[in-house]
Motif scaffolding. Structure first.
Motif, PDB file in Angstrom:
ATOM      1  N   TYR A  11     -44.058   7.327  19.606  1.00  0.00           N
ATOM      2  CA  TYR A  11     -42.791   6.591  19.680  1.00  0.00           C
ATOM      3  C   TYR A  11     -42.905   5.546  20.781  1.00  0.00           C
ATOM      4  N   TYR A  13     -40.511   2.417  22.729  1.00  0.00           N
ATOM      5  CA  TYR A  13     -39.138   2.001  22.915  1.00  0.00           C
ATOM      6  C   TYR A  13     -39.062   0.614  23.565  1.00  0.00           C
ATOM      7  N   VAL A  17     -36.650   4.927  28.459  1.00  0.00           N
ATOM      8  CA  VAL A  17     -35.794   6.046  28.092  1.00  0.00           C
ATOM      9  C   VAL A  17     -35.579   6.898  29.342  1.00  0.00           C
ATOM     10  N   TYR A  19     -34.120   9.978  29.486  1.00  0.00           N
ATOM     11  CA  TYR A  19     -34.278  11.420  29.240  1.00  0.00           C
ATOM     12  C   TYR A  19     -34.416  11.639  27.739  1.00  0.00           C
ATOM     13  N   SER A  20     -35.311  12.516  27.339  1.00  0.00           N
ATOM     14  CA  SER A  20     -35.451  12.801  25.910  1.00  0.00           C
ATOM     15  C   SER A  20     -35.785  14.269  25.679  1.00  0.00           C
ATOM     16  N   GLN A  22     -37.168  16.693  22.375  1.00  0.00           N
ATOM     17  CA  GLN A  22     -37.715  16.706  21.029  1.00  0.00           C
ATOM     18  C   GLN A  22     -37.930  18.157  20.581  1.00  0.00           C
ATOM     19  N   THR A  62     -39.264  18.512  26.572  1.00  0.00           N
ATOM     20  CA  THR A  62     -38.304  17.833  27.447  1.00  0.00           C
ATOM     21  C   THR A  62     -39.045  16.887  28.378  1.00  0.00           C
ATOM     22  N   ARG A 245     -32.311  11.167  22.656  1.00  0.00           N
ATOM     23  CA  ARG A 245     -32.703  10.510  23.903  1.00  0.00           C
ATOM     24  C   ARG A 245     -31.533   9.750  24.481  1.00  0.00           C
ATOM     25  N   GLN A 246     -31.679   9.411  25.792  1.00  0.00           N
ATOM     26  CA  GLN A 246     -30.726   8.553  26.482  1.00  0.00           C
ATOM     27  C   GLN A 246     -31.427   7.249  26.830  1.00  0.00           C
ATOM     28  N   GLY A 248     -33.340   3.443  25.968  1.00  0.00           N
ATOM     29  CA  GLY A 248     -34.519   3.080  25.204  1.00  0.00           C
ATOM     30  C   GLY A 248     -34.326   1.932  24.241  1.00  0.00           C
ATOM     31  N   GLU A 251     -36.481   1.448  18.602  1.00  0.00           N
ATOM     32  CA  GLU A 251     -37.586   2.405  18.580  1.00  0.00           C
ATOM     33  C   GLU A 251     -38.526   2.091  17.435  1.00  0.00           C
TER      34      GLU A 251
END
Length: 266
Positions: A11, A13, A17, A19-20, A22, A62, A245-246, A248, A251
């Motif tokens: 990925y 961006y 980003v 915080y993410s 998955q 995380t 996510r926060q 970014g 994508e």
């Protein structure tokens, strides 16, 4: 047979980003039909392994530091049964796979289609008859659908990818009282240019037979050359990578899959 698998997901961006998180279903299931001889995950951040409600091996990834890229690589060797093997029932009753989901809710057209496909067919042959009907109703064509498209949308358009064909089959099967679940994983075709993640279905045929695995896209049982990653009610339960996510901005996602009979082929 032994399947040597390498799967890279990346990925990128537009902006960092913050915080993410998955959810990864990238480790082969512990099924009677297969076993992982070696398997490794390479990814940034912290990973927590757990077994989810469907019996899948899941990792919660995380990343708390700012980042503009996530690169996840899994690779290993999976040995599959040379003959048909009874599939693992999993922790849930087959009846749990009768309830519709947002992606598999059948409309009236799908209900009529399903009933017509199996009405004159012996019970033990209904799964195959339904797969053939779905194959004829939803032609395989890449780039024509979105991961959020429902079975009803795919059925109306008349084309889609393996995910869409699986969803249409599942919606139709449930509409006529046949429990069905979505399967994500890998398929070995022998063609290095034809390697990709794949989706197929499991159908419950009763306590004596159990689950039958079927590839609607290729019209054949999904055995031996298939590696099972996860099962679920639909794509959202079994997606190889899914998260939030926060920040970014825009994508771009790229995936590269290699599946071979030997490490030398890769």
């Amino acid at each position: 047979m032994q399947m040597h698998i390498r799967h890279e997901t990346r990925y990128r961006y537009e902006r960092p980003v913050k915080y993410s998180v998955q959810s990864l279903h990238l480790t082969p299931r512990r099924d009677l039909s297969q076993r992982a001889l070696a398997w490794n995950i390479v990814a940034p951040g912290r990973r927590l392994e757990q077994i989810d409600a469907y019996g899948n091996i899941s990792h919660l990834l995380t990343i708390e530091e700012p980042h503009r890229e996530i690169r996840i690589i899994v690779h290993g060797v999976v040995e599959t049964a040379d003959a048909d093997a009874r599939l693992d029932d999993g922790p849930l009753s087959p009846l749990a796979y009768l309830a519709p989901t947002q992606l598999t809710l059948p409309n009236e057209d799908l209900k009529a289609f399903a009933q017509n496909a199996v009405s004159q067919v012996e019970p033990q042959l209904r799964a195959q008859a339904l797969a053939e009907a779905v194959y004829g109703a939803v032609r395989y064509r890449s780039g024509t659908s979105d991961v959020q498209d429902s079975a009803a949308v795919a059925f109306k358009s008349g084309e889609g990818v393996c995910q869409d064909q699986a969803h249409v089959f599942i919606a139709s099967a449930r509409a006529v009282g046949m429990p069905a679940r979505y399967v994500s994983g890998y398929l070995y075709t022998g063609d290095a240019n034809d390697a990709a993640s794949h989706a197929w279905v499991d159908v419950w045929l009763g306590a004596e037979i159990g689950w039958q695995s079927m590839d609607v896209t290729h019209q054949r049982p999904a055995v031996r050359t298939y590696c099972r990653l996860a099962v679920g009610r639909d794509y959202l339960d079994a997606a190889p990578v899914r998260g939030m996510r926060q920040g970014g901005g825009g994508e771009k996602m790229e995936a590269n899959v290699l599946v071979a009979e030997s490490a030398q082929q890769q």
